[in-house]
Every structure is written in structure tokens, then in C-alpha cells.
Design an enzyme around this catalytic site. Structure first.
Site, PDB file in Angstrom:
ATOM      1  N   ARG A 163      -7.858  -4.123  -3.688  1.00 51.44           N
ATOM      2  CA  ARG A 163      -7.121  -2.922  -4.481  1.00 51.44           C
ATOM      3  C   ARG A 163      -8.149  -2.544  -5.564  1.00 51.44           C
ATOM      4  NH1 ARG A 163      -2.301  -2.244  -1.855  1.00 51.44           N
ATOM      5  NH2 ARG A 163      -1.668  -4.295  -1.092  1.00 51.44           N
ATOM      6  N   CYS A 210       0.921  -1.204  -0.022  1.00 54.64           N
ATOM      7  CA  CYS A 210      -0.066  -0.020  -0.087  1.00 54.64           C
ATOM      8  C   CYS A 210       0.738   1.370  -0.021  1.00 54.64           C
ATOM      9  CB  CYS A 210      -0.815   0.121   1.268  1.00 54.64           C
ATOM     10  SG  CYS A 210      -2.164  -1.496   1.497  1.00 54.64           S
TER      11      CYS A 210
END
Lengths: 75, 227
Positions: free
Chosen positions: B140, B63
Site C-alpha cells: 500500500r 483494498c
């Protein structure tokens, strides 16, 4: 982009109030203060919740409280 | 073994978390959310394109690479009238601490708002949670929303795999080209490449198409042109 910190105006908040010296659209305010449009909309909403600005037909303007707040800082 | 009409535990969990799944070409689901830039409504982005993306969790390595990569394309996106907004099921305090950490440790300023979706309201509205991967984290996901707030594209990536910024940029460039010129874009299209004309829908139009100058046609339904 907070405009109000407690009872005090942030520099951004002051800039916004000054931009509303006459009724303006959010796009016009954006052009005056040079911020992204979505940020301007967030801030205008904040000012309205605080009773410092109002909107009519897409044009934002100061309330009496908004004008008083602006004068506060100038005093 | 479950009987007819009974769900397995996995199916039940999937049903509990997968409340919404937006559809391309329809208005993006509206929301109001707490972010690192204050309370934001989706409608605040009307008039510009928006890349709304989710990540599984703050203070995690993949991330972090993605946030850095998104920050790197932000100026380019702004030149295309496109804003960025992130989301994870973390608090604003976690977001703020992580963004400050990225600035301090990686030297990258994160200037886009990040939604703190602790009650999973936006995550569920947009189908960001994949229970097969995690019931508590968003996968995601990328949602490309146009200036009229219509959802134009979606990308879903797993927790393990960081996204590709070149593709996200290319996707928005392609959509904007389509909107401006009423054309389609072929596989692997890049700005400057030939674009595809939508196939004719009548016999007369097909006959006109193959005789139209300035086109590169393999057949009546397959024609490209330079912009």
C-alpha cells in the site's frame, strides 16, 4: 474516456472535435467541455492517434479527416 | 550456507523485484500505462498535484475500504487541484469489474483512473513491491507528486493495514502551504496552526530572527508564526 468506439465518435469525441473548430490549447478545451485536464489530454492524444487532430506549438486543431468526421455525424 | 558474494534466495528475490526506488525531491519517474480511463501518461497530470497510490489486489476487503475512502476525499482533493490515480497488478477487466461491484454492493462510485500494471512496469519503477510481503502484489504505497511532476512525499503501508485519508489530505495541505509561504510545518500540523520558519543559516540572520516581531521563538532556530 474513449473518444472513438470502432469507427464511430462517442459523444465525448464529438464534443472534443467541436471544441477544436479553431486551434485551442488543452486548457482552453478543458474550459469548453468541462472535463478534468488529464482526461482532456488523454482524449486529445486519442484523436491525434486516429488522425483526427493535430498539435502545433501547444494548440490543437482538426485535420481534414477530423473535419470530415465531424460533418459525418451532422449529415 | 551461501559463501562470500553469493546471495540467499530471499536476497535474490529481493534484488529481482526491487528495481527502482524513487527519491523525494526528484522528478517522478515517467510512465505510460493502461488504465480504466484509457492509456495515461504521468505527464498528463502536469499542472496539478497527483496522489498515485497502489493496492495489493482487486476484490479484497481492505483494498475495497481504501477505494471507498479515497473516493470520499476526491472532491476535497479536486478543490486542492489534486488528482487521484490507483494501481495494482491486475487487468483492466478486473479493475472494471471491481469498480462496478463497489458501485453495486457499496453504493460508491469510483471516478479516478486505476492502472492495470500487469507487467509490473510502474510497480518496479516506483518500488511498490515488497518481496518480504509479496512478490506478486504491490504494497500500500502513496506517492504525492506536485504540479511540476516532482515527487514530494511517499507513504508505505503493509498489506494488512488500511491507510488513513486524513493524513493523506493533511500531507498535501502541508506541502501546498510550504510551497505557498516558504515555511515548514511542525508535527501534527493542521491548517490554521502556526507554521515553522526555516532556521537561519548565518549568525547575522539568527540575530535578526530573535528580534523579528510577530514571531513566537523558543530560540533562534525554533520560531513559529501564524500565516
Amino acid at each position: 474516456m474513449p473518444c472513438i468506439d470502432g469507427d464511430a465518435l462517442t459523444p465525448t469525441g464529438r464534443q472534443l472535435l467541436e471544441a477544436l473548430a479553431e486551434p485551442r490549447t488543452d486548457e482552453e478545451v478543458k474550459d469548453i467541455i468541462g472535463q478534468r485536464l488529464f482526461r482532456v489530454r488523454i482524449s486529445l492524444r486519442e484523436l491525434m492517434y486516429a488522425g483526427l487532430a493535430t498539435v502545433e506549438r501547444g494548440r490543437y486543431s482538426l485535420t481534414d479527416a477530423g473535419r470530415a468526421k465531424l460533418e459525418e455525424g451532422r449529415g | 550456507m551461501p559463501g562470500d558474494g553469493e546471495m540467499t534466495e530471499q536476497q535474490g528475490n529481493a534484488a529481482q523485484v526491487s528495481i527502482g526506488m524513487p527519491r523525494l525531491g526528484t522528478p517522478a519517474p515517467q510512465f505510460e500505462a493502461a488504465t480504466t480511463h484509457g492509456t495515461i501518461r504521468l505527464e498528463d497530470f502536469k499542472g496539478s498535484w497527483l496522489v498515485l497510490f497502489s493496492h495489493p489486489a482487486d476484490f479484497t476487503p481492505v483494498c475495497t475500504t481504501e477505494f471507498i475512502a479515497f473516493a470520499a476525499i476526491q472532491d476535497q482533493l479536486r478543490e486542492m487541484n489534486c488528482e487521484l490515480m490507483g494501481l495494482s497488478i491486475d487487468s483492466t477487466y478486473s479493475h472494471i469489474a471491481w469498480v462496478r461491484n463497489i458501485q453495486e454492493k457499496m453504493g460508491v462510485a469510483i471516478d479516478f483512473p486505476v492502472i492495470a500494471d500487469l507487467n509490473k512496469e510502474v510497480a518496479l519503477l516506483y518500488g511498490m513491491i515488497m518481496p518480504g510481503e509479496s512478490k506478486t502484489e504491490t504494497s500500500r504505497c502513496v506517492f504525492v507528486i506536485d504540479p511540476d511532476q516532482v515527487l514530494r512525499a511517499m507513504i508505505y503501508y503493509p498489506l494488512t493495514t488500511g491507510r488513513n485519508m486524513d493524513e493523506i489530505l493533511r500531507l498535501i495541505q502541508a506541502l501546498q502551504t510550504t510551497d505557498e509561504h516558504s515555511v515548514a510545518t511542525p508535527a501534527n500540523w493542521r491548517p490554521g496552526d502556526k507554521v515553522i520558519l526555516p532556521p537561519p543559516a548565518t549568525q547575522d540572520a539568527a540575530e535578526e530572527r530573535v528580534n523579528m516581531p510577530g514571531l513566537e521563538c523558543k530560540d533562534w532556530y525554533f520560531c513559529k508564526k501564524d500565516l
